[in-house]
Design a protein around this motif. Structure first.
Motif, PDB file in Angstrom:
ATOM      1  N   ARG A 189       0.623  -0.794  -0.252  1.00 19.52           N
ATOM      2  CA  ARG A 189       0.140   0.080   0.036  1.00 19.52           C
ATOM      3  C   ARG A 189       0.602   1.145   0.199  1.00 19.52           C
ATOM      4  O   ARG A 189       0.501   2.405  -0.335  1.00 19.52           O
ATOM      5  CB  ARG A 189      -0.633   0.586   0.966  1.00 19.52           C
ATOM      6  CG  ARG A 189      -2.265  -0.808   0.901  1.00 19.52           C
ATOM      7  CD  ARG A 189      -3.044  -0.737   0.960  1.00 19.52           C
ATOM      8  NE  ARG A 189      -3.907   0.641   1.158  1.00 19.52           N
ATOM      9  CZ  ARG A 189      -4.901   1.187   1.130  1.00 19.52           C
ATOM     10  NH1 ARG A 189      -5.485   0.852  -0.063  1.00 19.52           N
ATOM     11  NH2 ARG A 189      -5.266   2.240   1.465  1.00 19.52           N
ATOM     12  N   GLY A 190       2.061   1.062   0.033  1.00 17.95           N
ATOM     13  CA  GLY A 190       2.496   2.418   0.653  1.00 17.95           C
ATOM     14  C   GLY A 190       3.706   2.325   1.794  1.00 17.95           C
ATOM     15  O   GLY A 190       3.518   1.275   2.781  1.00 17.95           O
ATOM     16  N   PRO A 191       4.395   2.937   2.340  1.00 23.54           N
ATOM     17  CA  PRO A 191       5.196   3.632   3.385  1.00 23.54           C
ATOM     18  C   PRO A 191       4.041   3.890   4.391  1.00 23.54           C
ATOM     19  O   PRO A 191       3.466   4.387   3.901  1.00 23.54           O
ATOM     20  CB  PRO A 191       6.536   4.436   3.115  1.00 23.54           C
ATOM     21  CG  PRO A 191       5.438   5.069   2.101  1.00 23.54           C
ATOM     22  CD  PRO A 191       4.972   4.604   1.216  1.00 23.54           C
ATOM     23  N   VAL A 192       4.551   2.787   5.842  1.00 27.56           N
ATOM     24  CA  VAL A 192       4.122   4.104   6.818  1.00 27.56           C
ATOM     25  C   VAL A 192       4.235   4.905   7.369  1.00 27.56           C
ATOM     26  O   VAL A 192       5.559   5.480   7.698  1.00 27.56           O
ATOM     27  CB  VAL A 192       4.130   2.389   8.107  1.00 27.56           C
ATOM     28  CG1 VAL A 192       4.153   3.467   9.361  1.00 27.56           C
ATOM     29  CG2 VAL A 192       3.625   1.169   7.825  1.00 27.56           C
ATOM     30  N   VAL A 193       3.161   5.537   7.239  1.00 22.34           N
ATOM     31  CA  VAL A 193       3.675   7.319   8.066  1.00 22.34           C
ATOM     32  C   VAL A 193       3.453   7.263   9.754  1.00 22.34           C
ATOM     33  O   VAL A 193       3.468   8.680   9.474  1.00 22.34           O
ATOM     34  CB  VAL A 193       2.482   7.799   6.940  1.00 22.34           C
ATOM     35  CG1 VAL A 193       2.913   8.010   5.500  1.00 22.34           C
ATOM     36  CG2 VAL A 193       1.333   8.362   7.240  1.00 22.34           C
ATOM     37  N   THR A 194       3.227   6.566  10.396  1.00 22.46           N
ATOM     38  CA  THR A 194       2.986   6.228  11.574  1.00 22.46           C
ATOM     39  C   THR A 194       4.748   7.028  12.272  1.00 22.46           C
ATOM     40  O   THR A 194       5.452   7.103  12.347  1.00 22.46           O
ATOM     41  CB  THR A 194       2.866   5.187  12.551  1.00 22.46           C
ATOM     42  OG1 THR A 194       2.054   4.491  11.528  1.00 22.46           O
ATOM     43  CG2 THR A 194       2.321   5.192  13.682  1.00 22.46           C
ATOM     44  N   THR A 195       4.435   8.518  12.834  1.00 19.59           N
ATOM     45  CA  THR A 195       4.949   8.927  13.477  1.00 19.59           C
ATOM     46  C   THR A 195       4.781   8.488  14.713  1.00 19.59           C
ATOM     47  O   THR A 195       4.467   8.306  15.840  1.00 19.59           O
ATOM     48  CB  THR A 195       4.507  10.425  13.830  1.00 19.59           C
ATOM     49  OG1 THR A 195       3.554  10.853  14.657  1.00 19.59           O
ATOM     50  CG2 THR A 195       4.658  11.181  12.293  1.00 19.59           C
ATOM     51  N   ILE A 196       6.294   8.819  15.647  1.00 24.00           N
ATOM     52  CA  ILE A 196       6.371   8.138  17.167  1.00 24.00           C
ATOM     53  C   ILE A 196       6.742   9.887  17.220  1.00 24.00           C
ATOM     54  O   ILE A 196       7.749  10.423  17.336  1.00 24.00           O
ATOM     55  CB  ILE A 196       7.190   7.794  17.454  1.00 24.00           C
ATOM     56  CG1 ILE A 196       7.035   5.793  16.384  1.00 24.00           C
ATOM     57  CG2 ILE A 196       8.041   7.298  18.860  1.00 24.00           C
ATOM     58  CD1 ILE A 196       8.143   5.042  16.610  1.00 24.00           C
ATOM     59  N   GLU A 197       6.077  10.128  18.413  1.00 23.70           N
ATOM     60  CA  GLU A 197       5.973  11.475  19.183  1.00 23.70           C
ATOM     61  C   GLU A 197       5.439  11.498  20.402  1.00 23.70           C
ATOM     62  O   GLU A 197       5.899  10.670  21.409  1.00 23.70           O
ATOM     63  CB  GLU A 197       4.960  12.030  18.828  1.00 23.70           C
ATOM     64  CG  GLU A 197       4.463  12.284  17.035  1.00 23.70           C
ATOM     65  CD  GLU A 197       3.387  13.420  16.745  1.00 23.70           C
ATOM     66  OE1 GLU A 197       3.126  13.810  17.068  1.00 23.70           O
ATOM     67  OE2 GLU A 197       2.651  12.712  15.994  1.00 23.70           O
ATOM     68  N   PRO A 198       6.747  12.855  21.061  1.00 21.93           N
ATOM     69  CA  PRO A 198       6.686  12.460  22.548  1.00 21.93           C
ATOM     70  C   PRO A 198       5.614  13.029  23.278  1.00 21.93           C
ATOM     71  O   PRO A 198       4.419  13.802  23.057  1.00 21.93           O
ATOM     72  CB  PRO A 198       7.429  14.449  22.703  1.00 21.93           C
ATOM     73  CG  PRO A 198       8.207  14.164  21.859  1.00 21.93           C
ATOM     74  CD  PRO A 198       7.318  13.860  20.155  1.00 21.93           C
ATOM     75  N   LEU A 199       5.258  12.181  24.447  1.00 19.72           N
ATOM     76  CA  LEU A 199       3.823  12.044  25.141  1.00 19.72           C
ATOM     77  C   LEU A 199       3.945  13.135  26.080  1.00 19.72           C
ATOM     78  O   LEU A 199       4.703  13.740  26.960  1.00 19.72           O
ATOM     79  CB  LEU A 199       3.461  11.007  26.239  1.00 19.72           C
ATOM     80  CG  LEU A 199       2.675  10.343  27.451  1.00 19.72           C
ATOM     81  CD1 LEU A 199       1.412  11.105  25.999  1.00 19.72           C
ATOM     82  CD2 LEU A 199       2.777   9.650  28.149  1.00 19.72           C
ATOM     83  N   GLY A 200       2.841  14.098  25.987  1.00 16.83           N
ATOM     84  CA  GLY A 200       3.026  14.997  26.223  1.00 16.83           C
ATOM     85  C   GLY A 200       1.539  15.042  27.285  1.00 16.83           C
ATOM     86  O   GLY A 200       1.553  13.864  27.516  1.00 16.83           O
TER      87      GLY A 200
END
Length: 176
Positions: free
Chosen positions: A123-134
């Motif tokens: 389907r394409g590249p995974v765009v899931t981000t890993i972001e700081p938990l605020g």
């Protein structure tokens, strides 16, 4: 021992409904996180200007269901190749994102994202981000366990049911 993951993958109603199907999940709280506005409400988040994502805080007993299953289910119940959307839900508030509490969770999240990249490669590249938990702000009461309270609501039937069914099929051994 219980662990809580904060995950965003489109509308929180769908994630909430799917996770509640799994044995070992002890609590699911629909919430807002990842933004700059203190204590946002639904109307503010829906504008897409606060930076928040609709997310769920999933608390599970890792002696009953492994962390990897919780994360693989996350990548099953939404399409991580869609940037800032899930289907007709469009905007950064519907992004695919993971919010680790510490370096251990970050490592688990990175490994799960790598597994998902293999699964979703066609389907394409995974765009899931890993972001700081605020700050994590619980969503309004009417959003909590929405699917169970509104099983015949149109959005639930059209969008949540297929996602719940995908998780039920893929993780049958962990169903309640």
């Amino acid at each position: 021992m219980t662990t809580t993951f904060v995950l965003a993958g489109g509308c929180f109603w769908c994630l909430d409904a799917a996770y509640r199907q799994l044995r070992g999940v002890v609590e699911v709280v629909s919430c807002y996180t990842g933004g700059s506005t203190a204590h946002p409400d639904y109307e503010q988040v829906c504008t897409g200007t606060t930076g928040h994502a609709e997310a769920v805080a999933v608390t599970f007993d890792d002696t009953v269901i492994p962390a990897e299953v919780i994360l693989d289910a996350f990548f099953t119940m939404h399409d991580p190749t869609q940037l800032n959307r899930q289907g007709n839900d469009v905007g950064t508030q519907y992004r695919s994102a993971m919010f680790p509490r510490d370096d251990e969770q970050r490592g688990l999240f990175e490994a799960a994202r790598e597994r998902a990249a293999e699964t979703w490669a066609e389907r394409g590249p995974v765009v899931t981000t890993i972001e700081p938990l605020g700050e994590v702000t619980p969503a309004e009461d009417y959003h909590q366990d929405f699917f169970a309270k509104n099983p015949t609501q149109g959005y639930c039937l059209a969008v949540a049911v297929p996602k719940v069914n995908k998780v039920r099929a893929a993780f049958a051994e962990y169903l309640r």
